[in-house]
Design an enzyme around this catalytic site. Structure first.
Site, PDB file in Angstrom:
ATOM      1  N   ALA A 142      85.722 -13.043  66.941  1.00  0.00           N
ATOM      2  CA  ALA A 142      84.136 -12.565  67.704  1.00  0.00           C
ATOM      3  C   ALA A 142      83.233 -11.453  66.560  1.00  0.00           C
ATOM      4  CB  ALA A 142      84.283 -12.302  68.815  1.00  0.00           C
ATOM      5  N   THR A 143      84.222 -10.368  65.274  1.00  0.00           N
ATOM      6  CA  THR A 143      83.969  -9.485  65.211  1.00  0.00           C
ATOM      7  C   THR A 143      83.796  -9.820  64.044  1.00  0.00           C
ATOM      8  OG1 THR A 143      85.861  -8.847  65.173  1.00  0.00           O
ATOM      9  CG2 THR A 143      84.651  -7.953  66.845  1.00  0.00           C
ATOM     10  N   LEU A 183      80.019 -13.490  59.686  1.00  0.00           N
ATOM     11  CA  LEU A 183      79.373 -14.439  60.304  1.00  0.00           C
ATOM     12  C   LEU A 183      78.566 -13.925  62.075  1.00  0.00           C
ATOM     13  CD1 LEU A 183      77.066 -17.273  58.867  1.00  0.00           C
ATOM     14  CD2 LEU A 183      79.608 -18.149  60.788  1.00  0.00           C
ATOM     15  N   LYS A 201      79.124 -11.314  63.434  1.00  0.00           N
ATOM     16  CA  LYS A 201      77.750 -10.763  63.506  1.00  0.00           C
ATOM     17  C   LYS A 201      76.524 -10.345  62.821  1.00  0.00           C
ATOM     18  CE  LYS A 201      80.047  -6.975  61.423  1.00  0.00           C
ATOM     19  NZ  LYS A 201      80.490  -6.128  60.758  1.00  0.00           N
ATOM     20  N   LEU A 203      70.681 -27.929  57.913  1.00  0.00           N
ATOM     21  CA  LEU A 203      70.063 -28.802  59.227  1.00  0.00           C
ATOM     22  C   LEU A 203      69.464 -28.112  60.028  1.00  0.00           C
ATOM     23  CD1 LEU A 203      72.866 -31.947  59.241  1.00  0.00           C
ATOM     24  CD2 LEU A 203      71.245 -31.223  58.212  1.00  0.00           C
ATOM     25  N   GLY A 204      70.139 -26.837  60.411  1.00  0.00           N
ATOM     26  CA  GLY A 204      69.310 -26.311  61.630  1.00  0.00           C
ATOM     27  C   GLY A 204      68.042 -25.070  60.692  1.00  0.00           C
ATOM     28  N   GLU A 210      70.121 -18.178  43.382  1.00  0.00           N
ATOM     29  CA  GLU A 210      69.873 -16.788  44.451  1.00  0.00           C
ATOM     30  C   GLU A 210      70.526 -15.971  43.588  1.00  0.00           C
ATOM     31  OE1 GLU A 210      73.394 -17.490  47.975  1.00  0.00           O
ATOM     32  OE2 GLU A 210      73.832 -19.105  47.096  1.00  0.00           O
ATOM     33  N   HIS A 256      75.250 -28.991  51.554  1.00  0.00           N
ATOM     34  CA  HIS A 256      73.459 -28.117  52.392  1.00  0.00           C
ATOM     35  C   HIS A 256      72.414 -29.089  51.055  1.00  0.00           C
ATOM     36  CE1 HIS A 256      75.169 -24.994  53.851  1.00  0.00           C
ATOM     37  NE2 HIS A 256      75.377 -23.752  52.644  1.00  0.00           N
TER      38      HIS A 256
HETATM   39  C1  BG6 Z   1      76.574 -20.133  52.120  1.00  0.00           C
HETATM   40  C2  BG6 Z   1      76.955 -20.622  51.140  1.00  0.00           C
HETATM   41  O1  BG6 Z   1      77.094 -21.899  52.937  1.00  0.00           O
HETATM   42  O2  BG6 Z   1      74.929 -21.098  52.425  1.00  0.00           O
HETATM   43  C3  BG6 Z   1      76.644 -18.948  50.709  1.00  0.00           C
HETATM   44  O3  BG6 Z   1      78.729 -20.014  51.409  1.00  0.00           O
HETATM   45  C4  BG6 Z   1      75.676 -19.021  50.222  1.00  0.00           C
HETATM   46  O4  BG6 Z   1      78.008 -19.252  49.451  1.00  0.00           O
HETATM   47  C5  BG6 Z   1      74.682 -19.806  51.820  1.00  0.00           C
HETATM   48  O5  BG6 Z   1      75.264 -17.937  49.813  1.00  0.00           O
HETATM   49  C6  BG6 Z   1      73.075 -19.887  51.313  1.00  0.00           C
HETATM   50  O6  BG6 Z   1      72.818 -19.662  52.548  1.00  0.00           O
HETATM   51  P1  BG6 Z   1      71.077 -19.102  53.070  1.00  0.00           P
HETATM   52  O7  BG6 Z   1      70.441 -19.779  54.247  1.00  0.00           O
HETATM   53  O8  BG6 Z   1      70.941 -17.695  52.653  1.00  0.00           O
HETATM   54  O9  BG6 Z   1      70.404 -19.831  51.705  1.00  0.00           O
END
Ligand code: BG6
Length: 799
Positions: free
Chosen positions: A48-49, A52, A54, A221-222, A258, A282
């Protein structure tokens, strides 16, 4: 009356969502079900802390609370962690207090609701089986004391997956709600790192949880745009149906770029790399949404799942050549520092990958789908772009709309737009809005996106931007599983990705400096179904201290050029160089005449050439032999047999371009009078311009022999001949070989030396002068061509 209505509703829900991927209809989409389903909901966030929780999870839970409070449910929130209560409690409350309300909630109401939320929350140490037992008892006591009906329990496991199975077991044993109330356990990737580990994790979890109790999150997916791909396709089917196929779609790009590096999470990242981190999950999910048949019912998770599985089963298997991989240059030192590795530690984890995927589905056959992601690139952006073919040629009016790119872009976020959006170029059609929560965008019309000003797109965007986790948490509350991964689609995905991951295991990723200096270094192109970088690797971007252990090194050996690398990379490089020489010859209008040697060193090269046969100009290549053992070509010892089995039978070159040495004539082997050597020589003279072969691939034996030119063979007497019979000190003694004269006339000669066993030879050869009688290899000195030594690190360094 109520009973009848309830029964009808239940039936509708079951029909809409199917039983097996939901909770047997139990409590599905509670809002629709009337007050009898309302009751107390317990939320337990394990971890919880952590980061992710947070950043996203508590926000999601708080928003759910704000929107649901006073509507029939009551709640309690438990933040679980490994720390004891006195340390965990203040940390948790600091996080909870910092939560903000959703847009549109007045300050006053927000303050009030937050206060209630804090009162309903508590920290609990969740380390041992007893801790879970105590939690289970606590929940039951509270429910009993307050006389509450229980709706369900939601456990969010925001912990490393290695802890999943144990926690699931404890939840099952001590915290399972009584019959009639639901249990939902949310899990986050990584779900394994390949097919077998995913299967193993799945089997362990299945011992404690039912499939319909598991909510496997892929936060993409969200994402608002991703969740609207299917609705968009359905809503606009009358426009899309005629063009959503191979006749109209040129390519599909699914991209997540990124700017950040992987620092701070290398203990995870270094084991996973970019393909496992974001592409297997993803980007693959986005790909399936774009290519699956649109389900009749968009919330039917069974139908979605079936359609997804069909996508996976129709994908062409990925081979090594389906991907190019890279690693930003600072990565290795970051790994050394963060993971306490020594200076000679070298990580092969890719931080960039570009992958081409093809499907056998008749609808999309031949349409390449590029999945691309990387850290330390020029911008942060995520999108899926479908580009359509355009066969119109605008002769004069280039600005005519018919000539502009035709494309549909699912802009997931960040980048130029900075907001999620679906864009359709105006030369395609005017799309309907995906839902009432979306609006059209008409601002900033002159910005350029993928070659078009925004004014030339129809653009729609959500009225309110929502975090992916908030959206998914709301779906978990509603028991909606259509935005979560089923175990079979997860395994199908791993089944698809695992062969590529395995084939890349020992490959050196191309180093790239990191933005802004990447320039074109990571550009890649499609060739057949494979991809390759469009530019040469910048070897000099590798820091000095790493050159020995890294990638490809260029140097000098015996006064000629030398290329050195670890074996696999060396073979890759040699294959690439041969292919380049072949293309050059063919582009110049001449056939490519290549003479190959036998032995074990070139086997890996033959395999590599065979694998990448789509891109090689085989139709214009002639294959000769540099030497042959005097055995029938069907024998294992025959060099021709080796070349045949490992290369020729896998590639498509005209039969009359294949030139085995005629060692067997008149039913006898290598008899001078039969004139085999002379016949081969005449063939060369007849077909090869000035008898100058384009490429000769040689090896070198421990005794310094090359081709079948051995120490002590008295070859001078053979004068200007191109082909000769020779004697080997080892069996089979009789040989046929190109002469020094033939080899030294070639335009390009490569000597391939591999393996630790050759280290001493390599060292010795580096010191000696030209002594052809003792060391025949030293007589290889192309008159007008180029000699290159390809020596792997094992042979060069003895390591
Ligand atoms: C995460 C990865 O699942 O997705 C990260 O572990 C990546 O490495 C991130 O930076 C990218 O997600 P978003 O929502 O920032 O596009």
């Amino acid at each position: 009356m109520w009973k009848a209505m309830w029964g009808l509703l239940l039936l509708l829900v079951l029909l809409a969502c199917g039983v097996s991927c939901d909770e047997g209809g139990q409590d599905q989409d509670e809002e629709q079900k009337g007050p009898s389903r309302r009751g107390h909901i317990t939320i337990v966030v394990v971890g919880a802390t952590g980061d992710l929780a947070k950043k996203y999870l508590w926000q999601g839970f708080f928003h759910q609370y704000v929107s649901r409070v006073g509507k029939g449910h009551s709640f309690s929130f438990y933040g679980g962690g490994l720390s004891p209560d006195d340390q965990g409690t203040p940390r948790l409350f600091e996080i909870l207090k910092s939560q903000t309300c959703p847009a549109g909630v007045s300050e006053e109401r927000c303050a009030l609701v937050k206060e209630q939320f804090l009162r309903l929350s508590q920290y609990r140490q969740l380390r041992s089986a007893e801790d879970y037992q105590a939690l289970g008892q606590h929940i039951e006591t509270q429910l009993r004391q307050e006389g509450m009906v229980e709706a369900g329990r939601l456990f969010y496991l925001s912990v490393p997956p290695t802890a999943y199975a144990d926690i699931a077991e404890r939840v099952n044993r001590s915290c399972r709600p009584p019959r009639g109330a639901w249990l939902r356990v949310v899990l986050e990737k990584p779900f394994g790192h390949d097919l077998s580990s995913a299967q193993e994790l799945g089997t362990r979890l299945a011992k404690s949880l039912k499939e319909e109790e598991m909510y496997r999150i892929d936060h993409y997916l969200g994402k608002q745009v991703v969740s609207q791909i299917l609705p968009f396709r359905k809503e606009n089917s009358k426009f899309l149906q005629p063009i959503w196929n191979k006749h109209h779609i040129d390519r599909v790009d699914i991209v997540l770029k990124e700017t950040l590096d992987a620092k701070g999470r290398l203990s995870f990242y270094d084991q996973y790399g970019v393909i496992r981190d974001v592409i297997q999950n993803h980007l693959t999910e986005v790909m399936t949404l774009l290519t699956m048949s649109v389900p009749k019912n968009l919330t039917d998770c069974n139908e979605i799942n079936r359609n997804k599985l069909r996508v996976f089963s129709s994908l062409h298997r990925l081979e090594k050549g389906s991907a190019v991989i890279g690693q930003y240059q600072a990565y290795n030192s970051e790994v050394q520092l963060e993971l306490n590795k020594t200076k000679d530690h070298f990580s092969l984890t890719p931080t960039f990958a570009g992958i081409a995927i093809h499907t056998t589905m008749p609808q999309y056959e031949g349409v390449p789908m590029f999945l691309v992601s990387g850290k330390r690139l020029d911008e942060r952006v995520g999108y899926a772009r479908v580009t359509f073919k355009n066969n119109v040629f605008c002769v004069e009016d280039q600005s005519s709309v018919t000539c502009k790119p035709k494309q549909i872009i699912f802009y997931i976020g960040h980048g130029l737009l900075q907001y999620p959006a679906i864009l359709v170029s105006k030369n395609l059609f005017k799309p309907a809005l995906v839902n009432s929560g979306w609006k059209e965008v008409t601002e900033n019309q002159d910005k350029l996106l993928f070659g078009l000003p925004l004014s030339e797109y129809y653009i729609q965007t959500p009225m309110v931007q929502r975090e992916a986790y908030t959206e998914l948490i709301s779906q978990v509350f509603r028991g909606r599983r259509d935005h979560f991964l089923s175990s079979d689609s997860l395994l199908a995905s791993w089944k698809f990705w695992t062969p590529l991951l395995k084939s890349q295991e020992h490959t050196f990723p191309r180093p790239y400096p990191g933005s802004p200096s990447n320039a074109n270094l990571l550009d890649f192109q499609l060739q057949g179904r494979e991809v390759r970088f469009t530019t040469e690797a910048l070897v000099n971007v590798i820091p000095q201290e790493r050159t020995e252990s890294f990638q490809v090194m260029h140097g000098k050996y015996r006064g000629a050029d030398m290329v050195s690398a670890w074996p696999e990379e060396l073979v890759e490089r040699l294959a690439h160089d041969i292919e380049e020489a072949a293309e050059e010859a063919v582009l110049g209008g001449a056939p490519f005449h290549m003479a190959l040697s036998g032995g074990s060193s070139p086997l890996a090269l033959f395999k590599r050439l065979a694998q990448h046969h789509h891109t090689f100009p085989w139709w214009n290549t002639h294959v000769w032999l540099a030497d042959e053992r005097c055995v029938p070509p069907t024998e294992d010892e025959s060099n021709f047999r080796t070349v045949h089995d490992h290369l020729l039978r896998h590639v498509r070159l005209p039969y009359f371009n294949i030139h085995p040495m005629p060692v067997e004539l008149n039913q006898r082997l290598c008899v001078e009078e039969d004139g085999g050597a002379g016949a081969y020589e005449r063939d060369i003279a007849r077909l090869v311009n000035a008898s100058s072969l384009s490429y000769v691939l040689l090896g070198v034996g421990f005794d310094g022999h090359t081709a079948s030119l051995f120490p002590g063979n008295r070859l001078e007497a053979r004068g200007e001949r191109l082909v000769t019979l020779t004697e080997s000190p080892v069996k089979p003694h009789q040989r046929m070989s190109l002469t020094f004269g033939a080899i030294n006339r070639a335009q390009r000669v490569s000597v391939l030396v591999m393996g630790k066993g050759k280290h001493e030879l390599v060292t010795q050869l580096s010191r000696i002068k030209d002594t052809p009688d003792r060391w025949p290899i030293t007589k290889i000195q192309p008159a007008n061509g180029r000699l290159v030594w390809y020596i792997d690190y094992e042979a060069l360094l003895g390591q």
